[in-house]
Design a protein around this motif. Structure first.
Motif, mmCIF file in Angstrom:
data_model
loop_
_atom_site.group_PDB
_atom_site.id
_atom_site.type_symbol
_atom_site.label_atom_id
_atom_site.label_comp_id
_atom_site.label_asym_id
_atom_site.label_seq_id
_atom_site.Cartn_x
_atom_site.Cartn_y
_atom_site.Cartn_z
ATOM 1 N N LEU A 110 6.290 -7.619 -9.122
ATOM 2 C CA LEU A 110 6.848 -8.868 -8.607
ATOM 3 C C LEU A 110 5.791 -9.834 -8.087
ATOM 4 N N LEU A 111 4.629 -9.301 -7.687
ATOM 5 C CA LEU A 111 3.613 -10.119 -7.042
ATOM 6 C C LEU A 111 2.828 -10.934 -8.067
ATOM 7 N N ARG A 112 2.627 -12.199 -7.736
ATOM 8 C CA ARG A 112 1.861 -13.089 -8.602
ATOM 9 C C ARG A 112 0.399 -12.646 -8.643
ATOM 10 N N PRO A 113 -0.284 -12.692 -9.799
ATOM 11 C CA PRO A 113 -1.712 -12.378 -9.833
ATOM 12 C C PRO A 113 -2.476 -13.229 -8.817
ATOM 13 N N GLY A 114 -3.225 -12.574 -7.950
ATOM 14 C CA GLY A 114 -3.912 -13.267 -6.873
ATOM 15 C C GLY A 114 -3.093 -13.370 -5.606
ATOM 16 N N GLY A 115 -1.855 -12.853 -5.635
ATOM 17 C CA GLY A 115 -0.983 -12.897 -4.466
ATOM 18 C C GLY A 115 -1.328 -11.820 -3.453
ATOM 19 N N TYR A 116 -0.741 -11.947 -2.249
ATOM 20 C CA TYR A 116 -1.077 -11.053 -1.133
ATOM 21 C C TYR A 116 0.106 -10.167 -0.744
ATOM 22 N N PHE A 117 -0.238 -8.951 -0.330
ATOM 23 C CA PHE A 117 0.733 -8.019 0.257
ATOM 24 C C PHE A 117 0.325 -7.789 1.705
ATOM 25 N N VAL A 118 1.207 -8.198 2.640
ATOM 26 C CA VAL A 118 0.939 -8.047 4.075
ATOM 27 C C VAL A 118 1.728 -6.835 4.566
ATOM 28 N N TRP A 119 1.006 -5.822 4.966
ATOM 29 C CA TRP A 119 1.614 -4.564 5.412
ATOM 30 C C TRP A 119 1.349 -4.393 6.898
ATOM 31 N N SER A 120 2.405 -4.508 7.679
ATOM 32 C CA SER A 120 2.312 -4.371 9.126
ATOM 33 C C SER A 120 3.136 -3.152 9.521
ATOM 34 N N ALA A 121 2.450 -2.022 9.714
ATOM 35 C CA ALA A 121 3.154 -0.773 9.985
ATOM 36 C C ALA A 121 2.269 0.151 10.811
ATOM 37 N N THR A 122 2.878 1.153 11.383
ATOM 38 C CA THR A 122 2.138 2.054 12.290
ATOM 39 C C THR A 122 0.972 2.768 11.613
ATOM 40 N N PRO A 123 1.046 3.134 10.303
ATOM 41 C CA PRO A 123 -0.127 3.798 9.702
ATOM 42 C C PRO A 123 -1.382 2.929 9.709
ATOM 43 N N VAL A 124 -1.219 1.603 9.871
ATOM 44 C CA VAL A 124 -2.377 0.712 9.867
ATOM 45 C C VAL A 124 -3.169 0.831 11.167
ATOM 46 N N TYR A 125 -2.483 1.084 12.286
ATOM 47 C CA TYR A 125 -3.163 1.011 13.584
ATOM 48 C C TYR A 125 -2.924 2.211 14.500
ATOM 49 N N GLN A 126 -2.083 3.161 14.122
ATOM 50 C CA GLN A 126 -1.885 4.339 14.951
ATOM 51 C C GLN A 126 -2.593 5.546 14.332
ATOM 52 N N LYS A 127 -2.882 6.529 15.166
ATOM 53 C CA LYS A 127 -3.657 7.686 14.725
ATOM 54 C C LYS A 127 -2.876 8.988 14.786
ATOM 55 N N LEU A 128 -1.570 8.898 14.822
ATOM 56 C CA LEU A 128 -0.768 10.108 14.752
ATOM 57 C C LEU A 128 -0.967 10.774 13.390
ATOM 58 N N PRO A 129 -0.885 12.097 13.327
ATOM 59 C CA PRO A 129 -1.157 12.799 12.058
ATOM 60 C C PRO A 129 -0.367 12.244 10.876
ATOM 61 N N GLU A 130 0.896 11.978 11.082
ATOM 62 C CA GLU A 130 1.712 11.459 9.989
ATOM 63 C C GLU A 130 1.223 10.082 9.547
ATOM 64 N N ASP A 131 0.871 9.243 10.525
ATOM 65 C CA ASP A 131 0.373 7.906 10.209
ATOM 66 C C ASP A 131 -0.951 7.969 9.456
ATOM 67 N N VAL A 132 -1.839 8.865 9.886
ATOM 68 C CA VAL A 132 -3.143 9.003 9.228
ATOM 69 C C VAL A 132 -2.952 9.473 7.785
ATOM 70 N N GLU A 133 -2.020 10.389 7.581
ATOM 71 C CA GLU A 133 -1.750 10.898 6.233
ATOM 72 C C GLU A 133 -1.239 9.778 5.319
ATOM 73 N N ILE A 134 -0.330 8.981 5.840
ATOM 74 C CA ILE A 134 0.217 7.875 5.043
ATOM 75 C C ILE A 134 -0.869 6.844 4.754
ATOM 76 N N TRP A 135 -1.702 6.555 5.753
ATOM 77 C CA TRP A 135 -2.763 5.569 5.548
ATOM 78 C C TRP A 135 -3.727 6.007 4.448
ATOM 79 N N ASN A 136 -4.113 7.251 4.475
ATOM 80 C CA ASN A 136 -5.036 7.766 3.454
ATOM 81 C C ASN A 136 -4.409 7.700 2.067
ATOM 82 N N ALA A 137 -3.128 8.063 1.984
ATOM 83 C CA ALA A 137 -2.433 8.023 0.687
ATOM 84 C C ALA A 137 -2.314 6.578 0.184
#
Length: 814
Positions: A501-528
């Protein structure tokens, strides 16, 4: 001398019959000479004459915008002029014509001059009174509201044959005077009285005509066309030719031409014949829907029978569309105490509790400033899970972190995934950005319903097993604020759908706990997610943290070409097959593959659109003369003609001529959008947003809609739309229903229109006359108010307003 001699003879001889006769003859000759002398003294004045019917002369004004009415035409009338001369006189602006029939009745001159407007009198010189009045030729006025004069091209010259609207001037007055010399000058009292009665009827008829013309002028669209030397004012019309192949033509006659009376009469008789009902009128019986969802019923999302048969709900299959085989024809009841929605922009902050009587979301999310209950209102502080201190601050934080995102300039149309109550999209209007928000129905109670009640675009949808109903490469940016979507699982299938759906050159803004929290589940999701986005060739251009809200965000950018895909060490996720149509989006299963980017300077998506608002009016670079447009013209000409057409229709008719208070209109849907011209023409109505629907059986023009900085989706109108009841203020359907009749029953479609439309909302239909008449009958059966119905030939226009009426009886079962 003669009289004296006669007296002497009388004294000498007795009177005789012969002498008496002579005296009488002498007197008659004298009187005749007096009459001749009086006539010679007054020969410079020409009195208005009347037709044998004793009708008084009335002035006729022939204008470019209104055709003078023609009454009681007689073939034997001699206008004393050639057809060429009469036409020339009409073109030169002479609006005074005189009927030169022999007349027995001569009206009082002062009375006639008093009735005629001063500017419509001719004079021979400055010292003389007006010498000629207009004798109006006339015809019988048609009373049917469903038919009207074909006014195209009535501003030019007119022949003497066409309606008798030509007359005399100059030399023709002499001919008139010669004929008058032979006219009988005595009046018959009975004829005069009868003439006065006819005058009264004629005056009344003309008053009615003026009133009809005034009412008609309020809804007419004036068509103007430039000539080589001057602009010729063309006649007004409520809508241009509605046949799709001819829709964009300015007129169907040559500029300045007049139709013949024979053609007008034929068209009128055909129009009247087509407007007559065939057989008995159809009656409709409406009942209330019986559903667990009651006032919130969405047929394709609340199909309990189909949902119970599902083998799995692992991928949110129970939140996807499962439409009944036959669309329901029942009506959704109103919530108790329903009121007219609060108007925008106040509605962004509060709505009536009685309209959306749900409190669970306020209980769950009240501490995050989603929604709160306060008396008769539900309040929306403008917060969300990731922006408890307000959406505007959050939006500006993104802009500050990445200036290139350029809200309202470069980034105009965005997709908000898992929108909640859509406060993000609601405040994006302040940055001149359109946001398509969606969330599953009932995941958080009535979240999408809250959004639409507030006047914010949203639909009920879920990222499950099927593609979303949008074309590929159309969104300038995609946003997800803690949307709880497992992007990384099953080969990244869901994130790859966003990539489609995203236009070539378009942006995806992801604001979620895996971006800034260090809980094990969040770290796992961030790495994936980091691994997945890298393999998709998405580049992380920014990772930042909002110190006020204490949340972080990562911003990714999609590549502009295929170079990265070709250099990947592993083909994972794999590239989609060449046969995979990325634009196919109606009930198409999701696949975990990457669609290659377009190659070539003339291919859609190969470069970024013009910045907003220039992109609204400019023809997309990939639409040129080599493409045939929807209406049969070369693609670029088709686009431009469509835009000009809708600007004229909306500006001259919809905004100013239908009696619609647009300040009370917020949520609008174009049910058959084509190029999005209707939505583009409404741009000046700042409080309005338009959901553009491209039906699945229509030409796929939805990418053009997005290219213009507008938005919309695909839909099949033989099924229910994925929105809550009572969510749109105005629905517009241009030649939609006549096409649907070939595929499904209109009764079910109209019941869906009733479900979507808010009470006091409007429906505007442009279609063939037969379909318009059928829809009008349905609207009346629902006790809707018919605001306007209009037909021209085989084309019709209908505007109706929904009322609060609901039937009392409930259907037996679903």
């Amino acid at each position: 001398m003669a009289f004296g001699r006669g007296a002497k003879m009388d004294a000498r001889r007795p009177s005789s019959p012969s002498s008496s006769l002579c005296t009488t003859t002498t007197v008659a000759v004298f009187v005749a000479l007096c009459v001749v002398g009086a006539w010679m003294m007054t020969s410079s004045t020409v009195f208005p004459v009347e037709a044998p019917s004793s009708k008084k002369s009335e002035p006729v004004e022939v204008s470019s915008n209104q055709k003078s009415e023609v009454k009681d035409q007689r073939a034997e009338v001699d206008f004393g002029t050639t057809e060429e001369t009469a036409s020339s006189n009409a073109i030169e602006g002479s609006s005074k014509f005189e009927d030169t029939d022999n007349n027995d009745n001569v009206p009082d001159e002062s009375h006639s001059n008093r009735d005629a407007p001063e500017e419509e009198k001719f004079t021979e010189n400055a010292m003389e009174k007006p010498v000629e009045m207009i004798e109006e030729a006339s015809k019988e006025k048609e009373d049917s509201k469903d038919s009207f004069d074909d006014a195209n091209g009535k501003s030019g010259g007119q022949s003497a044959k066409e309606g008798g609207e030509t007359g005399q001037s100059g030399d023709e007055e002499e001919k008139t005077e010669e004929r008058k010399d032979n006219d009988t000058t005595t009046e018959n009292d009975a004829e005069k009285s009868d003439g006065e009665k006819k005058e009264d009827r004629e005056a009344k008829s003309e008053d009615d005509s003026m009133q009809d013309a005034t009412e008609q002028s309020q809804i007419q669209e004036k068509v103007e066309e430039s000539g080589e030397k001057e602009q010729a004012a063309k006649a007004t019309e409520v809508f241009p030719d509605g046949a799709q192949a001819e829709l964009l033509k300015e007129s169907n006659t040559e500029n300045g031409s007049f139709p013949t009376q024979a053609a007008e009469s034929k068209n009128e008789k055909e129009a009247q014949a087509s407007s007559k009902p065939s057989g008995d009128a159809i009656t409709y019986s409406w009942k209330l829907c019986k559903s667990i969802a009651v006032t919130d019923f969405i047929p394709c999302l609340d199909n309990e029978k189909a949902i119970k048969k599902l083998h799995s709900t692992k991928h949110y299959e129970h939140r996807e569309r499962h439409c009944p085989e036959e669309p329901p024809t029942c009506l959704v009841p109103l919530p108790e105490g329903y009121k007219r929605p609060i108007e925008w922009p106040m509605s962004r902050d509060k709505v009536w509790y009685s309209n959306v009587p749900h409190t669970k979301l306020a209980e769950y999310k009240g501490h995050q400033n989603w929604v709160k209950v306060s008396g008769d209102h539900l309040l929306f502080p403008g917060g969300g899970t990731q922006f408890k201190n307000g959406a505007l601050h959050y939006i500006d934080t993104i802009q500050q972190a990445l200036p290139d995102i350029a809200w309202g300039k470069r980034s105009r149309v965005i997709l908000d995934v898992g929108c909640g109550v859509a406060s993000f999209g609601g405040y994006m209007f302040d940055r001149d950005v359109l946001t398509m928000s969606f969330a599953p129905k009932d995941e958080h109670e009535a979240q999408v319903q809250f959004a639409l009640e507030r006047g914010i675009p949203a639909i009920s949808a879920v990222m499950g097993t099927k593609r979303l109903p949008y074309p590929s490469r159309v969104f300038d940016a995609i946003h997800c604020a803690r949307c709880r979507v497992p992007w990384h699982i099953e080969g990244g299938k869901l994130l790859l759908e966003l990539n489609r759906l995203l236009r070539p050159g378009g942006y995806f803004v992801w604001s979620a706990t895996p971006v800034y929290q260090k809980l094990p589940e969040d770290v796992e999701i961030w790495n994936a997610m980091s691994s997945l986005t890298k393999s998709m060739c998405w580049k992380m251009v920014k990772k930042t943290k909002d110190t006020l809200n204490q949340v972080g965000m990562a911003i990714y950018q999609k590549p502009m070409d295929n170079n990265c895909y070709e250099k990947r060490p592993e083909d994972s996720p794999p590239l989609c097959k060449e046969t995979d149509d990325a634009d196919a989006a109606w009930n198409v299963p999701l696949q975990a593959c990457i669609h290659k980017l377009p190659v070539g300077p003339s291919v859609r998506g190969s470069k970024w659109p013009e910045t907003w608002p220039q992109r609204l009016e400019k023809t997309p670079f990939w639409i040129d003369g080599s493409h045939v447009g929807v209406y049969g013209k070369p693609g670029n000409e088709d686009f431009e003609a469509d835009y000009a057409h809708w600007k004229r229709v909306v500006g001259k008719s919809y905004v100013n001529g239908m009696g619609i208070d647009w300040s009370k209109v917020r949520n609008v849907m174009d049910m058959r959008a084509v190029y999005g011209g209707f939505a583009a023409a409404l741009r000046d109505q700042k409080q309005v947003w338009v959901m553009n629907i491209v039906p699945i059986d229509s030409p796929d023009t939805l990418p053009i809609v997005y290219e213009r900085g507008l938005f919309g989706m695909y839909h099949d109108w033989c099924e229910s739309f994925s929105t809550y009841p009572r969510t749109y203020d105005l629905l517009h359907a241009d030649h939609l229903f006549s096409k649907l009749k070939k595929r499904c029953k209109l009764l079910g479609v109209f019941a869906e229109v009733d479900r979507i439309l808010r009470p006091e909302g409007k429906l505007i239909v442009r279609d063939n006359a037969e379909t318009v008449s059928e829809l009008e009958g349905m609207a009346k059966s629902l006790q809707w108010e018919v605001r306007m119905t209009y037909t021209k030939g085989n084309e019709g226009l209908l505007c109706v307003q929904k009322t609060m009426w609901r039937p009392k009886e409930i259907e037996a079962s679903m």
